[in-house]
Design an enzyme around this catalytic site. Structure first.
Site, PDB file in Angstrom:
ATOM      1  N   ASP A 199       0.800  -1.233   0.000  1.00  0.00           N
ATOM      2  CA  ASP A 199       0.000   0.000   0.000  1.00  0.00           C
ATOM      3  C   ASP A 199       0.836   1.289   0.000  1.00  0.00           C
ATOM      4  O   ASP A 199       0.335   2.354  -0.353  1.00  0.00           O
ATOM      5  CB  ASP A 199      -0.931   0.027   1.221  1.00  0.00           C
ATOM      6  CG  ASP A 199      -1.915  -1.145   1.222  1.00  0.00           C
ATOM      7  OD1 ASP A 199      -2.195  -1.669   0.135  1.00  0.00           O
ATOM      8  OD2 ASP A 199      -2.376  -1.531   2.307  1.00  0.00           O
ATOM      9  N   ARG A 217     -13.210  13.960 -29.835  1.00  0.00           N
ATOM     10  CA  ARG A 217     -12.020  14.418 -30.578  1.00  0.00           C
ATOM     11  C   ARG A 217     -11.243  13.242 -31.188  1.00  0.00           C
ATOM     12  O   ARG A 217     -10.255  13.456 -31.876  1.00  0.00           O
ATOM     13  CB  ARG A 217     -11.088  15.207 -29.655  1.00  0.00           C
ATOM     14  CG  ARG A 217     -11.529  16.653 -29.444  1.00  0.00           C
ATOM     15  CD  ARG A 217     -10.335  17.529 -29.045  1.00  0.00           C
ATOM     16  NE  ARG A 217      -9.602  17.010 -27.901  1.00  0.00           N
ATOM     17  CZ  ARG A 217      -9.933  17.258 -26.641  1.00  0.00           C
ATOM     18  NH1 ARG A 217     -10.966  18.017 -26.358  1.00  0.00           N
ATOM     19  NH2 ARG A 217      -9.229  16.752 -25.661  1.00  0.00           N
TER      20      ARG A 217
END
Ligand code: F6P
Length: 319
Positions: free
Chosen positions: A128, A212
Site C-alpha cells: 500500500d 475528438r
C-alpha cells in the site's frame, strides 16, 4: 543479545522472503541465533518457532509470498494475547524481534515494547505504501509493476473494442498504487479516496476527448474510493464509451520481487539486525532520499502518510 526472532505479519508483500533472508544471514554472520516465527503474531502466541540457519534461506530471495507465512492475528491485539506471546518468547530465549509488515503489525510491535520492554525493530512491508517516514515499503515496486502490466493488457483490448476500462486497484485507504500506476500507464483519470470527484466535469472531459477521436479510456480507481462498479455507474451513460470493470485483486500481492524490492529488502533486513545489536528499542527501518535510516515506531504511527499531490496532478496534465 544472543537470540532474535523474525516474523511476517498482515497482508503479504513481494520481497518479504528477501527480507527474511537478509535478517537470517546478517544475524547468523553477527553471531546471533535467529528464530523464524510462523504465521505472524499468531505463531508468536502459539510458540510456532524454528531456528533458521544460513542455508535455510537459500533460494528464497526470488520467491513471492512469505516462507514464514502470515496472519492478521486478533488475539495479539489483546493484553492477554501479548502476555502469552511473551511467555513463549521467554521460553525460547528470544530477546529481540524483527517484525515485517504494515501499520497494524507495527502497532503490535510497539505494544510489545511498551508493555513488556522487548526490543522490536519494524520493517515496512506492504504493497500500500501507506507508512509514514519511509519513501517506499518492501513490495510496493513489484506491485506497481504487476498493475502496470495488467493495465497495459487491458489497454490492448480497450483499444480493439474502443471501450473504457475502469480498473480497481488495492491500497486500503491510500490512493498511492492508483496514482502511481495511472501515471505510469498514461491513464485518462485516477480516482482516489484523498480527492473528491467532480463527476460532471470528469464525464464531460472524457466525452469531449472521445469526440475528438480518443479510442480508448483507462480510469484507475483506488479500492478506498468507493469501488469500480460505482464509478462505472456514475460515468457509463455519459462518456460515450461502452464500459467494462476490471478488479485486479490479490494478484497485486504476488509474484517474484523486482530488483528494487530485493535490494530494499536486503538493506532493511540487515539494518534491522544491526539496530537490535546496537540496542535500539522500538524503531522502524526507513528509506529516506536513498538512505536506510531508523525512525522511532511511535513517530511513524503518529503521522498518516500523505500522498504526493504533484503525482496526481501530473496524471491529468499528461493524459
Ligand atoms: O494491506 C494490503 C492489502 O492488500 C490492501 O491493499 C487490501 O485492502 C487488503 O490488504 C486486503 O486484505 P486481505 O488479504 O485480508 O483481503
Amino acid at each position: 543479545m544472543k537470540t532474535i526472532g523474525v516474523l511476517t505479519s498482515g497482508g503479504d508483500s513481494p520481497g518479504m522472503n528477501a527480507t527474511i533472508r537478509a535478517v537470517v544471514r546478517f544475524g547468523v554472520k553477527s553471531g546471533l541465533k535467529v528464530i523464524g516465527i510462523e504465521r505472524g503474531y499468531c505463531g508468536l502466541i502459539d510458540g510456532a518457532f524454528k531456528e533458521m540457519r544460513f542455508s535455510d534461506v537459500a533460494g528464497i530471495m526470488e520467491r513471492g509470498g512469505t516462507v514464514l507465512r502470515t496472519s492478521r492475528c486478533g488475539e495479539f491485539y489483546t493484553p492477554e494475547g501479548r502476555a502469552k506471546a511473551v511467555q513463549q518468547m521467554n521460553r525460547a530465549g528470544i530477546e529481540g524481534l524483527v517484525v515485517i509488515g504494515g501499520e497494524g503489525s507495527l502497532t503490535g510491535a510497539k505494544l510489545l515494547y511498551e508493555e513488556h520492554n522487548i526490543p522490536v525493530v519494524g520493517i515496512p512491508g506492504t504493497i500500500d505504501n501507506d507508512i509514514s517516514h519511509t519513501d517506499m515499503c518492501v513490495g510496493v515496486d513489484t506491485c506497481l509493476n504487476t498493475v502496470v502490466e495488467a493495465i497495459q493488457k487491458l489497454k490492448d483490448t480497450a483499444t480493439s473494442h474502443e471501450r473504457a476500462f475502469i480498473v480497481e486497484v488495492m491500497g486500503r485507504s491510500s490512493g498511492y498504487i492508483a496514482v502511481a500506476c495511472a501515471l505510469a500507464t498514461g491513464s485518462e483519470a485516477v480516482i482516489i479516496p484523498e480527492i473528491p470527484v467532480d463527476w460532471d466535469a470528469l464525464a464531460t472531459r472524457l466525452f469531449e476527448e472521445r469526440k475528438r477521436g480518443k479510442i480508448n479510456c483507462i480510469i484507475v480507481v483506488a479500492e478506498g474510493a468507493g469501488g469500480a462498479f460505482q464509478v462505472a455507474k456514475n460515468l457509463q451513460d455519459r462518456i460515450g464509451y461502452e464500459t467494462r470493470v476490471s478488479i485486479l485483486g490479490h494478484i497485486q500481492r504476488g509474484g517474484s520481487p523486482t530488483v528494487f524490492d530485493r535490494i530494499l529488502a536486503s538493506r532493511m533486513g540487515a539494518e534491522a539486525v544491526k539496530a537490535l545489536i546496537d540496542g535500539e528499542k522500538c524503531v522502524m527501518t526507513a528509506l529516506q532520499l536513498g538512505k536506510i535510516v531508523r525512525v522511532p515506531i511511535a513517530e511513524v504511527l503518529k503521522e498518516k502518510k500523505t500522498l504526493d499531490m504533484s503525482l496526481y496532478n501530473l496524471v491529468h496534465l499528461l493524459s
